[in-house]
Design a protein around this motif. Structure first.
Motif, PDB file in Angstrom:
ATOM      1  N   GLU A  39       0.829  -1.209   0.000  1.00  0.00           N
ATOM      2  CA  GLU A  39       0.000   0.000   0.000  1.00  0.00           C
ATOM      3  C   GLU A  39       0.856   1.249   0.000  1.00  0.00           C
ATOM      4  O   GLU A  39       0.603   2.201  -0.722  1.00  0.00           O
ATOM      5  N   THR A  40       1.902   1.232   0.850  1.00  0.00           N
ATOM      6  CA  THR A  40       2.705   2.449   0.985  1.00  0.00           C
ATOM      7  C   THR A  40       3.560   2.694  -0.256  1.00  0.00           C
ATOM      8  O   THR A  40       3.730   3.840  -0.658  1.00  0.00           O
ATOM      9  N   SER A  43       1.013   4.144  -2.931  1.00  0.00           N
ATOM     10  CA  SER A  43       0.549   5.517  -2.716  1.00  0.00           C
ATOM     11  C   SER A  43       1.723   6.495  -2.787  1.00  0.00           C
ATOM     12  O   SER A  43       1.579   7.603  -3.298  1.00  0.00           O
ATOM     13  N   GLU A 131     -13.890  -0.845   5.694  1.00  0.00           N
ATOM     14  CA  GLU A 131     -13.762  -0.654   7.144  1.00  0.00           C
ATOM     15  C   GLU A 131     -14.908   0.141   7.748  1.00  0.00           C
ATOM     16  O   GLU A 131     -15.361  -0.156   8.844  1.00  0.00           O
TER      17      GLU A 131
ATOM     18  N   GLU B  16      -0.290  -5.461   5.834  1.00  0.00           N
ATOM     19  CA  GLU B  16      -1.208  -4.465   6.369  1.00  0.00           C
ATOM     20  C   GLU B  16      -2.308  -4.211   5.345  1.00  0.00           C
ATOM     21  O   GLU B  16      -2.068  -4.235   4.154  1.00  0.00           O
ATOM     22  N   LYS B  17      -3.503  -4.004   5.853  1.00  0.00           N
ATOM     23  CA  LYS B  17      -4.609  -3.530   5.013  1.00  0.00           C
ATOM     24  C   LYS B  17      -5.353  -2.503   5.844  1.00  0.00           C
ATOM     25  O   LYS B  17      -5.898  -2.828   6.898  1.00  0.00           O
ATOM     26  N   GLY B  18      -5.343  -1.265   5.375  1.00  0.00           N
ATOM     27  CA  GLY B  18      -6.013  -0.215   6.126  1.00  0.00           C
ATOM     28  C   GLY B  18      -5.445  -0.127   7.529  1.00  0.00           C
ATOM     29  O   GLY B  18      -4.238  -0.038   7.722  1.00  0.00           O
ATOM     30  N   ASP B  19      -6.327  -0.188   8.512  1.00  0.00           N
ATOM     31  CA  ASP B  19      -5.895  -0.031   9.909  1.00  0.00           C
ATOM     32  C   ASP B  19      -5.613  -1.384  10.580  1.00  0.00           C
ATOM     33  O   ASP B  19      -5.512  -1.480  11.783  1.00  0.00           O
ATOM     34  N   ARG B  80      -1.355   2.564   7.516  1.00  0.00           N
ATOM     35  CA  ARG B  80       0.094   2.691   7.427  1.00  0.00           C
ATOM     36  C   ARG B  80       0.532   3.956   6.703  1.00  0.00           C
ATOM     37  O   ARG B  80       1.557   4.548   7.016  1.00  0.00           O
ATOM     38  N   THR B  81      -0.266   4.399   5.732  1.00  0.00           N
ATOM     39  CA  THR B  81       0.153   5.554   4.943  1.00  0.00           C
ATOM     40  C   THR B  81       0.067   6.860   5.726  1.00  0.00           C
ATOM     41  O   THR B  81       0.622   7.871   5.320  1.00  0.00           O
TER      42      THR B  81
END
Lengths: 191, 106
Positions: A39-40, A43, A131, B16-19, B80-81
């Motif tokens: 993800e990081t 982005s 979420e 990790e996915k989201g929180d 994480r971002t």
């Protein structure tokens, strides 16, 4: 094959290269795969590209890594599967082909799995965040990156087509090993 | 009973996915899976990460590959971002988990 040996060259975008070199030289591998995406990383790349469109959409370490390994992999008939294509697997594949030419590696077959077309404007969609259950459309202005996860199918297709190097966009981590296994062992998709 | 760090019996894989952080704890030897199952409980994992957790810990058991997978909900201060912690990655957190002492026979 009834037994497939697969080595993990990297498990994240910044991993060092030494273990991959050892695996290629001593692992008696059939396949080497790179996981180099998160993800990081995605982005972060989107933000860098928004600020400077000349920033490549694929792993900036692609050249460094493959330059060191490609010749040895070729000599050992060892295939590479990598998700270093990130947002632009086609450009990544072009770089690998160029590198192979420069290094005199003839007949190397490089496949790029293309990212599925994705609406960049989800303002009208009814998709929601997993979420929170809130509509993505409400927060579309703050969305930095949208990606679709692919599975192993396209990797298998590329290997069936005789690819020596398969470069993918975002795929599930497991696909990087599942692709070679499905291809070599002839597994059915509903197995 | 003696205590050893979990990393003597297991290695970890994370994401990790989201929180949410996922920490997979995988026995180096299949025969040690029973020890993992007994000692690496939801309560103990939650205790290790209590300072950063805002949600529940879930455990998923995969005995045939000698692995436990933990979901740490609300472990990343939103994701994480946007997390400002130095050790924000699942990899760092999995290393912390592997430092946890576990009781083994002998």
């Amino acid at each position: 094959l009834t037994r497939v040996r697969i080595g993990c060259a990297t498990a994240w975008s910044g991993d060092r290269l030494d273990p991959a070199t050892t695996l290629v030289e001593r692992g008696r591998l059939d396949y080497l795969f790179f996981d180099s995406m998160s993800e990081t990383t995605m982005s972060g790349t989107q933000i860098r590209r928004a600020e400077d469109p000349t920033v490549p959409g694929f792993d900036p370490l692609l050249e460094y890594r493959l330059r060191h390994l490609l010749g040895e992999c070729r000599a050992r008939r060892l295939k590479i599967v990598t998700n270093q294509g990130w947002l632009d697997p086609e450009a990544a594949a072009r770089q690998v082909i160029e590198m192979a030419r420069e290094d005199g590696l003839h007949g190397l077959k490089v496949a790029a799995v293309l990212p599925p077309a994705l609406a960049t404007d989800l303002g009208d969609s009814d998709l929601t965040f997993t979420e929170t259950g809130t509509p993505i459309a409400d927060e579309i202005a703050s969305v930095v990156s949208l990606e679709v996860y692919l599975g192993a199918r396209e990797i298998v297709e590329a290997l069936r087509g005789g690819a020596d190097v398969v470069i993918t966009p975002r795929v599930t981590d497991a696909s990087l090993t599942l692709g070679p296994l499905v291809h070599e062992l002839g597994w059915a998709w509903d197995d | 009973m003696t205590e050893v760090p979990l990393r003597q019996l297991a290695y970890a894989r994370s994401g990790e996915k989201g929180d949410c952080v996922y920490l997979a704890v995988i026995a180096r030897e299949q025969s040690d899976y029973a020890v993992l199952e007994r000692t690496v409980t939801v309560d103990r994992v939650a205790e290790v990460f209590r300072p950063i957790l805002t949600g529940p810990v879930e455990r998923f058991e995969l005995p045939r590959i000698g692995a436990l997978n933990f979901a740490l909900n609300g472990a990343l201060d939103g994701g994480r971002t946007r997390n400002l912690a130095f050790d924000e990655s699942g990899k760092a957190l999995s290393s912390r988990l592997l430092a946890m002492p576990v009781a083994v026979d002998g």
